[in-house]
Design a protein around this motif. Structure first.
Motif, mmCIF file in Angstrom:
data_model
loop_
_atom_site.group_PDB
_atom_site.id
_atom_site.type_symbol
_atom_site.label_atom_id
_atom_site.label_comp_id
_atom_site.label_asym_id
_atom_site.label_seq_id
_atom_site.Cartn_x
_atom_site.Cartn_y
_atom_site.Cartn_z
ATOM 1 N N SER A 170 96.749 25.853 41.904
ATOM 2 C CA SER A 170 96.206 26.877 41.000
ATOM 3 C C SER A 170 97.032 28.158 41.065
ATOM 4 N N ASP A 171 98.012 28.211 41.974
ATOM 5 C CA ASP A 171 98.862 29.397 42.060
ATOM 6 C C ASP A 171 99.929 29.431 40.969
ATOM 7 N N ILE A 172 100.094 28.319 40.263
ATOM 8 C CA ILE A 172 100.917 28.365 39.052
ATOM 9 C C ILE A 172 99.929 28.779 37.963
ATOM 10 N N SER A 230 107.417 36.880 47.901
ATOM 11 C CA SER A 230 106.190 36.898 48.704
ATOM 12 C C SER A 230 105.368 38.101 48.280
ATOM 13 N N GLY A 231 104.119 38.098 48.712
ATOM 14 C CA GLY A 231 103.231 39.197 48.332
ATOM 15 C C GLY A 231 102.504 38.877 47.043
ATOM 16 N N ASN A 232 101.728 39.837 46.573
ATOM 17 C CA ASN A 232 100.878 39.603 45.410
ATOM 18 C C ASN A 232 101.601 39.654 44.087
ATOM 19 N N ARG A 233 102.876 40.050 44.114
ATOM 20 C CA ARG A 233 103.567 40.217 42.846
ATOM 21 C C ARG A 233 103.926 38.860 42.246
ATOM 22 N N ALA A 248 106.834 29.233 33.856
ATOM 23 C CA ALA A 248 105.516 29.536 34.423
ATOM 24 C C ALA A 248 105.548 30.890 35.109
ATOM 25 N N VAL A 249 104.369 31.469 35.215
ATOM 26 C CA VAL A 249 104.195 32.670 36.023
ATOM 27 C C VAL A 249 103.507 32.216 37.309
ATOM 28 N N ILE A 250 104.056 32.619 38.445
ATOM 29 C CA ILE A 250 103.482 32.155 39.713
ATOM 30 C C ILE A 250 103.240 33.332 40.645
ATOM 31 N N ASN A 251 102.341 33.098 41.575
ATOM 32 C CA ASN A 251 102.003 34.098 42.575
ATOM 33 C C ASN A 251 103.034 34.048 43.710
ATOM 34 N N GLY A 252 103.595 35.188 44.073
ATOM 35 C CA GLY A 252 104.643 35.236 45.097
ATOM 36 C C GLY A 252 104.261 34.547 46.398
ATOM 37 N N ASP A 253 103.003 34.695 46.812
ATOM 38 C CA ASP A 253 102.570 34.105 48.079
ATOM 39 C C ASP A 253 102.581 32.584 48.054
ATOM 40 N N ALA A 254 102.569 32.024 46.859
ATOM 41 C CA ALA A 254 102.436 30.568 46.754
ATOM 42 C C ALA A 254 103.783 29.853 46.765
ATOM 43 N N ILE A 255 104.864 30.605 46.869
ATOM 44 C CA ILE A 255 106.174 29.968 46.696
ATOM 45 C C ILE A 255 106.465 28.876 47.747
ATOM 46 N N PRO A 256 106.119 29.073 49.038
ATOM 47 C CA PRO A 256 106.351 27.951 49.972
ATOM 48 C C PRO A 256 105.628 26.670 49.542
ATOM 49 N N LEU A 257 104.412 26.831 49.027
ATOM 50 C CA LEU A 257 103.644 25.669 48.565
ATOM 51 C C LEU A 257 104.346 25.013 47.370
ATOM 52 N N ILE A 258 104.835 25.846 46.475
ATOM 53 C CA ILE A 258 105.498 25.321 45.279
ATOM 54 C C ILE A 258 106.801 24.599 45.660
ATOM 55 N N ILE B 74 107.461 40.128 34.487
ATOM 56 C CA ILE B 74 107.548 40.510 35.895
ATOM 57 C C ILE B 74 108.426 41.744 36.074
ATOM 58 N N ASP B 75 108.316 42.329 37.271
ATOM 59 C CA ASP B 75 109.174 43.459 37.605
ATOM 60 C C ASP B 75 110.623 42.957 37.723
ATOM 61 N N PRO B 76 111.595 43.866 37.631
ATOM 62 C CA PRO B 76 112.985 43.421 37.820
ATOM 63 C C PRO B 76 113.129 42.693 39.155
#
Lengths: 267, 129
Positions: A170-172, A230-233, A248-258, B74-76
């Motif tokens: 769901s982070d994607i 990483s982080g909320n961005r 896709a737009v994804i949550n930075g924190d989810a990148i290891p999972l992705i 997104i931000d740069p």
């Protein structure tokens, strides 16, 4: 391979107008109880996004399934007037092919038995599903139906790898398939999806070239995540799996999972 | 700090990262604007051509067409990760305007959180901004 007559049959059925009963439920089978099981499995097979499918029969039975990506994760509710299903071990359990395939088909067959009308209402789940769960795949269930003399065999579709990947977490959050068999399929916040569509406008070749520079040969699978890792961005994911190209737009924190999901998809 | 002194300092950091992570095959420090690797640490001998190619790919990773629009979502970007059958290419710069970047070629089992922490720390310590 899907036979051309199956494709034509399916296209014809998609052109039919849906019928609804007095409860505003869509009627998916009527008149021949032998069609019920196939029609129910076909509904699962055509459900890509997370949905609760509430099936009812004219005999007063009710069955609720948690479905995502053409997979059933749970039977959340089952009521059959003629039977006591309280002790049925598949209810509420996370379903798996190795343990529950046969029992699931038996349970659903009891639910649809003798019904002259089968209807469905699809709704958005109140709670997020654990999308990492595999559950029972519709294609596998359809292949496992005992011979019943049905002449109307459901078309077996397998979920594309791109859809599998995008719905695996769901982070994607917002996504759009730009090219391939699922082109145009999307999910997420409508403003973000519209922005992805705008980004993609007339740019598909640029995305192809962008990914090609990272692969040994053109058209090989590749994905790029650009942003803050990483982080909320939020970050942007651009990917190619087979013929399918997506954003896709994804949550930075989810990148290891992705990353893990991507690796699993290609191993 | 002179370019040479900066390079020596960064070389030590690259070696430390390379040693800390089995999954890192190449660790490099580069100027992305001129696409030149200034320092590197690798687990096996590799040619300059591979380093040059790595640097070009790292620079181009930030050129995702989705970012070059008026309505970017997104931000740069300051970081990019590319996943292919060859593994993972991870690139970090301290700001979106910084020409200097750390580049890592890794296997898929890399601990992303830990390497990002160490790499960001390296960018700060070396003043590679």
């Amino acid at each position: 391979m899907i036979a051309s007559q199956d494709i034509m049959k399916r296209l014809k059925s998609l052109g039919n107008r849906s019928r609804f009963n007095q409860n505003n439920a869509r009627i998916i089978a009527s008149g021949n109880p032998d069609d019920n099981l196939g029609a129910l499995l076909q509904e699962i097979n055509e459900t890509i996004l997370a949905r609760v499918l509430e099936f009812r029969t004219d005999t007063g039975a009710k069955l609720c399934l948690d479905v995502i990506g053409r997979r059933v994760l749970h039977i959340s509710e089952l009521q059959i007037p003629s039977g006591d299903e309280a002790a049925n071990p598949v209810i509420g359990t996370l379903l798996s092919e190795s343990e529950h395939l046969e029992l699931f088909l038996q349970t659903v067959s009891r639910f649809t038995k003798d019904a002259n009308e089968l209807s469905v209402i699809a709704s958005t789940p109140k709670q997020e599903f654990d999308t990492s769960a595999v559950g029972l795949q519709a294609g596998r269930l359809i292949k496992s139906i005992p011979e019943s003399g049905n002449t109307e065999e459901p078309v077996i579709e397998t979920e594309s790898a791109a859809i599998q990947f995008l719905t695996s977490t769901s982070d994607i959050t917002d996504w759009l398939i730009l090219k391939g068999e699922d082109a145009g399929v999307n999910s997420g916040d409508s403003t973000n999806v519209a922005a992805l569509e705008k980004v993609a406008e007339s740019n598909i070749d640029k995305f192809e070239s962008y990914l090609d520079q990272f692969t040994t040969n053109p058209n090989e699978p590749a994905a790029a995540i650009v942003g803050t890792l990483s982080g909320n961005r939020e970050s942007i994911l651009c990917f190619r799996i087979g013929e399918q190209l997506g954003l896709a737009v994804i949550n930075g924190d989810a990148i290891p999972l992705i990353i893990n999901k991507w690796r699993d998809l290609h191993n | 700090m002179s370019r040479k002194a900066e390079k020596m300092d960064i070389s030590g950091h690259l070696d430390a990262i390379n040693k800390a992570f089995d999954s890192v095959r190449i660790a490099a420090f580069a100027d992305l604007t001129v696409q030149l690797v200034l320092a590197d640490s690798t687990k096996s001998n590799i040619g300059q051509e591979i380093l040059d190619d790595l640097c070009i790919q790292a620079a181009n990773a930030f050129e995702c067409p989705a970012l070059h629009t008026d309505n970017s979502l997104i931000d740069p970007p300051v970081e990019a990760i590319v996943m292919t059958d060859k593994g993972i290419l991870l690139t970090l710069r301290s700001t979106e305007f910084s020409p200097n970047a750390l580049i890592f070629e890794c296997d898929y089992d890399i601990n992303l959180k830990d390497i990002l922490t160490m790499a960001r720390d390296t960018l700060k310590k070396t003043g590679a901004e």
